[in-house]
Every structure is written in structure tokens, then in C-alpha cells.
Design an enzyme around this catalytic site. Structure first.
Site, PDB file in Angstrom:
ATOM      1  N   ARG A   1      54.039  -9.571  11.167  1.00 37.07           N
ATOM      2  CA  ARG A   1      53.343  -9.902   9.880  1.00 37.07           C
ATOM      3  C   ARG A   1      51.785  -9.242   9.258  1.00 37.07           C
ATOM      4  O   ARG A   1      51.553  -8.876   7.886  1.00 37.07           O
ATOM      5  CB  ARG A   1      54.028 -10.032   8.840  1.00 37.07           C
ATOM      6  CG  ARG A   1      53.501 -11.676   9.322  1.00 37.07           C
ATOM      7  CD  ARG A   1      54.217 -13.275   8.894  1.00 37.07           C
ATOM      8  NE  ARG A   1      53.698 -13.129   7.128  1.00 37.07           N
ATOM      9  CZ  ARG A   1      54.167 -14.583   6.517  1.00 37.07           C
ATOM     10  NH1 ARG A   1      55.025 -14.712   6.848  1.00 37.07           N
ATOM     11  NH2 ARG A   1      53.753 -14.102   5.496  1.00 37.07           N
TER      12      ARG A   1
ATOM     13  N   HIS B   1      54.240 -26.290  -3.664  1.00 31.51           N
ATOM     14  CA  HIS B   1      55.716 -25.877  -2.483  1.00 31.51           C
ATOM     15  C   HIS B   1      54.335 -27.199  -1.708  1.00 31.51           C
ATOM     16  O   HIS B   1      53.190 -26.714  -1.480  1.00 31.51           O
ATOM     17  CB  HIS B   1      56.130 -25.459  -1.822  1.00 31.51           C
ATOM     18  CG  HIS B   1      55.160 -23.711  -1.303  1.00 31.51           C
ATOM     19  ND1 HIS B   1      54.451 -24.899  -0.552  1.00 31.51           N
ATOM     20  CD2 HIS B   1      54.324 -23.103  -2.502  1.00 31.51           C
ATOM     21  CE1 HIS B   1      53.162 -23.213  -0.448  1.00 31.51           C
ATOM     22  NE2 HIS B   1      53.305 -22.456  -1.435  1.00 31.51           N
TER      23      HIS B   1
ATOM     24  N   SER C   1      55.509 -19.403  -3.250  1.00 29.24           N
ATOM     25  CA  SER C   1      54.510 -20.048  -4.000  1.00 29.24           C
ATOM     26  C   SER C   1      55.502 -18.941  -5.220  1.00 29.24           C
ATOM     27  O   SER C   1      55.481 -18.845  -6.229  1.00 29.24           O
ATOM     28  CB  SER C   1      53.595 -18.989  -3.276  1.00 29.24           C
ATOM     29  OG  SER C   1      52.967 -20.045  -2.179  1.00 29.24           O
TER      30      SER C   1
ATOM     31  N   ARG D   1      61.155 -10.888  -1.198  1.00 31.97           N
ATOM     32  CA  ARG D   1      60.390 -11.154  -2.025  1.00 31.97           C
ATOM     33  C   ARG D   1      59.693  -9.429  -2.297  1.00 31.97           C
ATOM     34  O   ARG D   1      58.837  -9.330  -1.439  1.00 31.97           O
ATOM     35  CB  ARG D   1      59.344 -12.852  -0.945  1.00 31.97           C
ATOM     36  CG  ARG D   1      58.013 -12.295  -2.046  1.00 31.97           C
ATOM     37  CD  ARG D   1      57.770 -14.333  -1.592  1.00 31.97           C
ATOM     38  NE  ARG D   1      56.657 -14.442  -1.316  1.00 31.97           N
ATOM     39  CZ  ARG D   1      55.660 -15.408  -1.782  1.00 31.97           C
ATOM     40  NH1 ARG D   1      56.184 -16.565  -1.525  1.00 31.97           N
ATOM     41  NH2 ARG D   1      53.981 -15.659  -1.822  1.00 31.97           N
ATOM     42  N   ALA D   2      58.278  -9.794  -3.605  1.00 24.98           N
ATOM     43  CA  ALA D   2      57.810  -7.936  -3.498  1.00 24.98           C
ATOM     44  C   ALA D   2      56.811  -8.697  -2.966  1.00 24.98           C
ATOM     45  O   ALA D   2      56.238  -6.860  -2.721  1.00 24.98           O
ATOM     46  CB  ALA D   2      57.926  -8.387  -4.823  1.00 24.98           C
ATOM     47  N   ASP D   3      55.817  -9.402  -2.689  1.00 22.90           N
ATOM     48  CA  ASP D   3      54.445  -8.911  -3.117  1.00 22.90           C
ATOM     49  C   ASP D   3      53.696  -8.630  -1.279  1.00 22.90           C
ATOM     50  O   ASP D   3      53.028  -8.148  -1.819  1.00 22.90           O
ATOM     51  CB  ASP D   3      53.871 -10.314  -3.119  1.00 22.90           C
ATOM     52  CG  ASP D   3      53.879 -11.957  -2.022  1.00 22.90           C
ATOM     53  OD1 ASP D   3      55.009 -11.562  -1.786  1.00 22.90           O
ATOM     54  OD2 ASP D   3      53.608 -12.699  -2.105  1.00 22.90           O
TER      55      ASP D   3
ATOM     56  N   HIS E   1      60.412 -14.595   2.268  1.00 24.73           N
ATOM     57  CA  HIS E   1      59.776 -13.365   2.824  1.00 24.73           C
ATOM     58  C   HIS E   1      61.752 -12.294   2.697  1.00 24.73           C
ATOM     59  O   HIS E   1      61.420 -10.966   2.037  1.00 24.73           O
ATOM     60  CB  HIS E   1      59.034 -12.517   3.079  1.00 24.73           C
ATOM     61  CG  HIS E   1      57.567 -13.061   2.983  1.00 24.73           C
ATOM     62  ND1 HIS E   1      57.357 -12.689   1.881  1.00 24.73           N
ATOM     63  CD2 HIS E   1      56.861 -14.048   3.123  1.00 24.73           C
ATOM     64  CE1 HIS E   1      55.241 -12.783   1.080  1.00 24.73           C
ATOM     65  NE2 HIS E   1      55.620 -14.051   2.302  1.00 24.73           N
TER      66      HIS E   1
END
Length: 511
Positions: free
Chosen positions: A187, A442, A64, A259-261, A125
């Protein structure tokens, strides 16, 4: 008065790929009269959202963050995954001043280096090769105490696939002659992004104080015990491995997700002095807390790989040309339709408004597969009727979020809910003479079972994604399109020359 149809709506169906294989394909199984009609009567085709076409390694599934970056930038954006991997291969990683500085501070004082991150080959990630490289860097620079706090995946990888990743890191530490895996947790806890702080606190307390529901002598034993409790990788509860390891004053902590989020909430707990989301039992005085990339401009943690700036992304260029825009999504994908779509910018552009619809508070989205898509659609229809905006960008999270649960029946319901929502938008546009582009970032929901293992397929795919033009113009969809071509296509429909920075080309040509 402008004669350009208004508004132009970009509908991003998250995780909605195209596969010719009907088995375990939630889109194929769903009743989708609107989608079927649009594909039968309007210009449509397929575009690529994975691999080199979106700036990822060849054959790597899209995601995403990457998808929205490419959609909004109008050019292929080379991703952090690619940048870090290249730096490891050419040796620059091992000279990175942010990483070496943090390790040297701890190592010179005889303190520990703690490596945090998603231990996975998923590449969404993080990547386990990056964690291996970080362990090697720490050892090379003289750190004697190197601890990996491993977050297990099972979401961008098969649900029970962590064993090979654990074996890789165990072998790495054995080869280095120092270091070990100190803790395991899924996670679901360590990488929340929806303000479920009870989950994050479990991860924080495990890492900082070795507070765990379970203990095991080895990481392999800890994983086997979790499976025996019927916990797949994503949901493995806090497990201490071997003797308790705490983050002590003077230690260095390096978070290796690129990946940041899903790295923000845990990072905030480590670095915000006035943090109030949960009561921290202890906040160690670390020598350094480093993020592999910048997780947010508001989080005071140096980034080993600073963001590369993107100029004249779609949102910025629309603002420069006096166009108004609305961005709308529910919580799970709000960052994607704002921050990532805007090329890593937090603030709205001039003339940009944003609507956030809270995601439903359920444990997993198979329990509410329609999520809050109907409420998102209510606001879009209202905005279309008002005709205040030149451009509306909406993300529907259902295909991806329900696809990740691996529950086929729920995924089918999610697709059917999306079909209804798209129908409402198309009807509203018909009344005002607006246009739409329907696409995805995606694939995911079109493959719900792994044909090799028979396990639920919860990860993204490398399948192409649909591209549909909704409007009255006599156009057709060319072959060979990629996500980076969507913004130039929108500018063409808006009658605007694309800026020189946009190297993508319109997907729509005269019929």
C-alpha cells in the site's frame, strides 16, 4: 460584545488513545508534564471512538476518516464499511447497478474484470470480504477473466499478516473455478496520499502493463520472496503473479477500497485525460472504471455506493450562526480536518479559513517524529492572539503517523512533541481567556507491540480516547460520551442551541 470566551479550540490528537497497560505504551513512557497537569487539574474523562459508537461494526477499531466524520457531524455516522457489508449480507450488493453495469459491459464482450483494492481484514480502507463478494459478483454475471490486483496492508494489520488474506482469495477463485491474483504491491506504493507520484506510478504500471520488479508463480510465493527481501506487507515491491495480465481496451476496473483519501491518486492516473503527475506509458480505453464509494467529486468515476448527505454539521451550523472558524493540519491529516470533518464537503463554509502545513518529506515519520507540529502550533498561537476566530479546529498527526511506523522510541518522541505543542496552545488561550477541548479520533500510539505475536503493533486500537476541558467554567465530564457528542459540547460552550440533526449530547455537565 459577546461574553462567550474566544476562541474555542478543538485539539484532535490523531491516534492518541488511552490504555491502562503501561507496557509498549508510548504515552505512558513519554515525559508529558502538560498532559499530566491538565488531567490532574481540569475536567477530564474518556470517550469512545470505535465500533458501533462511531457507526462501524461492533469491535471494529476506529480510524481518522470515521473519527472526524463523527466529530464534525454531532451524530453517529454509519460508515461505508457498514453500508457495504450490510448490502453483501442482504444481497443488494449483487444487484448494485453500477457494479453489475460495469461487469456486464466487459463480460458481454469477452473482456476482463480487474479488481483493485487493499487485501486486508483491517477494515479501515477496505475489507477482504468485499473483494471476495466482488469476485463472486463478476463470476455470477459471466465474466471469465477476473483478476485481482492486491495491495498489501501491514499498517492497519500486523506488518507480516497478508498470508491468510491471500489464502482466502486463492480459495475463493478456486471455488469459483475462474479468476486469480494477478499482482501484489504494498500500500506504500498503491495508496499514497501525499503526492509521491513515483510510488503511485509503480502501482499503475504494474496493474496496466504488468511492469514489475519481481515475478512469482503464485501470490504465496511472491509474498514469501518479499519477506525474504525483508519487505513487510506495506512495502512489498511490484510483483507480477503468473503470466502477465494487462488492462486492455474494453476491460472493466473496479477499485474496492471504501475509504477515499488513499484511493484518489491512483484513480486519477486511471481516469484523468489530461493527467500530468507522471508519464503514463499507456491509458487503456476501459469499458468502465468504478470506485466502491465516491473518492472525490472531481474524479470522473461512478461510485457504487454514493455518499449520503449530512446536513447541519458543525462547520455548516457555525456558518449559519455567523461564527468564524479556522481549520488547520499538516498534509497527512488536512483532508480529515476539512473534507471529513465537514461531512464530505470539499468547499469551505462562509467564515471558514484553512491552513495547510506541508508534512515533512521523509520516507517514514519515525525519522522525524515531531513532524511539522511546531509549525502548526506557531500558526494556531498566532490565530489565538489575533482573536479573529470563534472556533479553531486543529489536527496533530503525530500519534497516528508515527504510531503506524511501529518504532517505539520515535512514538515516545512524537508524544513528547505533542505535549509541548498543547502546552503552547493552553498558554496562549490563558492570555486571551479562550477555551479548548482536547480529544482524539481513535487510538494507536498507546499500543506499540502486539502482545500475542510480539510484532510491532502498527494498527489502530479500540481503546477509548481522552477528553479534557480547558477553561474556567465549573463543569465536569459525564460518563458514556462518544465522538458524536463533541460537536454538541462545542455548541453548548458557544451558547448555541444544537440543530435537530445533531443527536449527540454534550459531554460537559454542571459540576
Amino acid at each position: 460584545m459577546t461574553s462567550t470566551p474566544k476562541p474555542l479550540v478543538l485539539i484532535i490528537l490523531d491516534g492518541f488513545g488511552h490504555s491502562e497497560v503501561p507496557e509498549h505504551n508510548a504515552i505512558f513512557a513519554a515525559n508529558t508534564p502538560v498532559y499530566d497537569r491538565l488531567r490532574a487539574t481540569l475536567p477530564h474523562g474518556l470517550i469512545s471512538g470505535s465500533g458501533m459508537d462511531v457507526g462501524l461494526p461492533d469491535g471494529q477499531m476506529g480510524n481518522s476518516e470515521v473519527g472526524h466524520m463523527n466529530l464534525g457531524a454531532g451524530r453517529v455516522v454509519y460508515q461505508d464499511f457498514t453500508r457495504v457489508t450490510k448490502a453483501i449480507r442482504d444481497g443488494e450488493f449483487f444487484k448494485n447497478p453500477v457494479l453489475t453495469g460495469a461487469v456486464d459491459k466487459a463480460a458481454s464482450a469477452g473482456k476482463a474484470v480487474h479488481i483493485l483494492g487493499l487485501l486486508s481484514d483491517g477494515g479501515v480502507h477496505s475489507h477482504q470480504d468485499h473483494l471476495v463478494a466482488m469476485a463472486e459478483l463478476a463470476a455470477q454475471r459471466g465474466a471469465e477473466k477476473i483478476y485481482l490486483h492486491a495491495f498489501l496492508d501491514g499498517r492497519d494489520t500486523p506488518p507480516r499478516s497478508a498470508q491468510s488474506s491471500i489464502e482466502l482469495l486463492d480459495a475463493t477463485f478456486a471455488k469459483l473455478g475462474k479468476g486469480r491474483i494477478a499482482s501484489l504491491i504494498g500500500r506504500y506504493y498503491a495508496m499514497d496520499r501525499d503526492n509521491r507520484w513515483d510510488r503511485v506510478s509503480a502501482a499503475y504500471n504494474l496493474i496496466v502493463d504488468s511492469a514489475a520488479e519481481y515475478t512469482a508463480d503464485t501470490a504465496q510465493a511472491g509474498l514469501e520472496a518479499a519477506y525474504a527481501r525483508d519487505e513487510s506487507d506495506e512495502f512489498v515491491k511490484a510483483t507480477r503473479i503468473g503470466e502477465a495480465v494487462k488492462v486492455e481496451d474494453g476491460d472493466a476496473v473496479v477499485f474496492m477500497n471504501f475509504r477515499a483519501d488513499r484511493a484518489r491518486e491512483l484513480s486519477r492516473a486511471f481516469v484523468e485525460p489530461d493527467f500530468t503527475e507522471f508519464a503514463r506509458a499507456r491509458l487503456p480505453k476501459m469499458a468502465a472504471y468504478i470506485g466502491l464509494t465516491q473518492y472525490s467529486a472531481k474524479i470522473p468515476a461512478p461510485a457504487a455506493f454514493a455518499p449520503s448527505s449530512l446536513n447541519n454539521v458543525l462547520g455548516e451550523y457555525l456558518a449559519k450562526n455567523g461564527k468564524t472558524q479556522l481549520r488547520i493540519a499538516e498534509t497527512e491529516k488536512y483532508a480529515h480536518v476539512t473534507f471529513f470533518f465537514s461531512g464530505g464537503r470539499e468547499e469551505p463554509f462562509e467564515g471558514e479559513e484553512r491552513i495547510l502545513i506541508p508534512s515533512p518529506k521523509v520516507a517514514t515519520y519515525d525519522l522525524q517524529p515531531e513532524m511539522n507540529a511546531p509549525q502548526v502550533t506557531d500558526r494556531i498561537v498566532e490565530a489565538i492572539e489575533q482573536q479573529r476566530f470563534d472556533v479553531i479546529v486543529v489536527n496533530y498527526a503525530n500519534g497516528d503517523m508515527v504510531g503506524h511506523t511501529g518504532v517505539f522510541e520515535a512514538a515516545v518522541k512524537a508524544v513528547e512533541a505533542l505535549d509541548t505543542c498543547v502546552g503552547r496552545i493552553v498558554d496562549a488561550l490563558e492570555k486571551v481567556g479562550g477555551e479548548a477541548l482536547i480529544t482524539a479520533d481513535h487510538g494507536n500510539v498507546e499500543q506499540m507491540e502486539d502482545e500475542c505475536t510480539g510484532q510491532a503493533h502498527t494498527a489502530h486500537t479500540t481503546e477509548p480516547v481522552p477528553f479534557i476541558y480547558v477553561g474556567k467554567r465549573n463543569l465536569k465530564v459525564r460518563d458514556g460520551g462518544v465522538l458524536a457528542d463533541v460537536a454538541p459540547t462545542m455548541l453548548q460552550l458557544l451558547g448555541l442551541e444544537k440543530p435537530v440533526e445533531m443527536t449527540g449530547t454534550s459531554i460537559l455537565v454542571d459540576a
